[in-house]
Write a protein that holds these residues in place. Structure first.
Motif, PDB file in Angstrom:
ATOM      1  N   GLY A  27      37.276 -23.735  19.770  1.00  0.00           N
ATOM      2  CA  GLY A  27      38.025 -22.486  19.684  1.00  0.00           C
ATOM      3  C   GLY A  27      37.408 -21.402  20.550  1.00  0.00           C
ATOM      4  N   VAL A  53      40.966 -19.189  15.148  1.00  0.00           N
ATOM      5  CA  VAL A  53      40.625 -20.540  14.705  1.00  0.00           C
ATOM      6  C   VAL A  53      39.708 -20.403  13.498  1.00  0.00           C
ATOM      7  CG1 VAL A  53      39.395 -22.647  15.347  1.00  0.00           C
ATOM      8  CG2 VAL A  53      40.899 -21.525  17.001  1.00  0.00           C
ATOM      9  N   VAL A  63      42.090 -28.527  18.610  1.00  0.00           N
ATOM     10  CA  VAL A  63      41.902 -27.141  19.043  1.00  0.00           C
ATOM     11  C   VAL A  63      41.984 -27.059  20.567  1.00  0.00           C
ATOM     12  CG1 VAL A  63      40.244 -25.222  19.152  1.00  0.00           C
ATOM     13  CG2 VAL A  63      40.599 -26.434  16.996  1.00  0.00           C
ATOM     14  N   THR A 102      36.866 -17.083  16.491  1.00  0.00           N
ATOM     15  CA  THR A 102      36.511 -18.116  15.523  1.00  0.00           C
ATOM     16  C   THR A 102      36.021 -17.481  14.232  1.00  0.00           C
ATOM     17  OG1 THR A 102      34.305 -18.322  16.517  1.00  0.00           O
ATOM     18  CG2 THR A 102      36.000 -19.850  17.273  1.00  0.00           C
ATOM     19  N   ALA A 159      44.776 -24.339  21.037  1.00  0.00           N
ATOM     20  CA  ALA A 159      44.285 -22.957  21.005  1.00  0.00           C
ATOM     21  C   ALA A 159      44.380 -22.301  22.377  1.00  0.00           C
ATOM     22  CB  ALA A 159      42.844 -22.916  20.512  1.00  0.00           C
TER      23      ALA A 159
END
Length: 195
Positions: free
Chosen positions: A131, A112, A102, A138, A106
């Motif tokens: 995230g 996420v 991530v 998230t 991200a």
């Protein structure tokens, strides 16, 4: 059919009957994913075991299709690459397998999604935290009260059960409902030109 099997089916029916409150939350999750995709964002998913399968399922429906032919949406499951997962687990520990990915992938505006039936999977919790730190939305797919993972989620779809099988069954239902909404949005009300 054994009494044990009848009890499993009865428990499933009770959980399905209690899903009403989750539908509004599912709308919120769907809206966030749609907004991210409209803005050029992506969806990253992850989980362990059966939850990894659910995470893969969501990514597959987004990049493939659910019922309608449309453009592929940027989505990937972070549990599927054995070289990456085993490398991170070996070099940094299993608790970091999702957070490390991530952190590398991200960006603000992405979504996420972490799947953990118990809400206690440390690697999922750390992935969600990564995230958030990256500025992504998230989303937690879990059961019961969401456990420790709930604190790292902007949005949570918490199945009203603590039985792993029931939670995973309902996650599949939620994934299909979400996929239907994303597909319908992507092709428009007339089923015309894909987004």
């Amino acid at each position: 059919m054994s009494e044990r099997t009848r009890a499993e089916l009865a428990e499933h029916a009770v959980v399905v009957a209690a899903l009403g409150p989750l539908l509004e939350q599912l709308d919120d999750v769907t809206d966030r994913i749609r907004q991210s995709l409209e803005a050029g964002g992506k969806v990253l998913t992850f989980g362990n075991g059966g939850s990894a399968a659910d995470a893969q399922h969501l990514a597959a429906e987004l990049i493939g299709r659910y019922k309608r032919t449309r453009r592929p949406f940027p989505a990937m499951s972070l549990a599927v690459d054995p070289s990456v997962v085993s490398c991170i687990a070996n070099d940094f520990g299993h608790d970091e397998v999702f957070a490390r990915q991530v952190e590398g992938l991200a960006q603000p505006g992405d979504v996420v999604c972490g799947f953990t039936t118990s809400g206690a999977s440390v690697n999922v919790i750390r992935g969600l935290a990564a995230g958030r730190a990256a500025g992504a939305t998230t989303v937690l797919f879990s059961g019961g009260d969401g456990g420790a993972a709930r604190a790292e989620a902007d949005l949570a779809l918490l199945v009203p059960s603590t039985t792993t099988a029931r939670i995973q069954e309902i996650h599949l239902v939620l994934l299909h409902l979400l996929s239907e909404e994303i597909d319908a949005w992507a092709v428009g009300p007339e089923g015309g030109t894909p987004a």
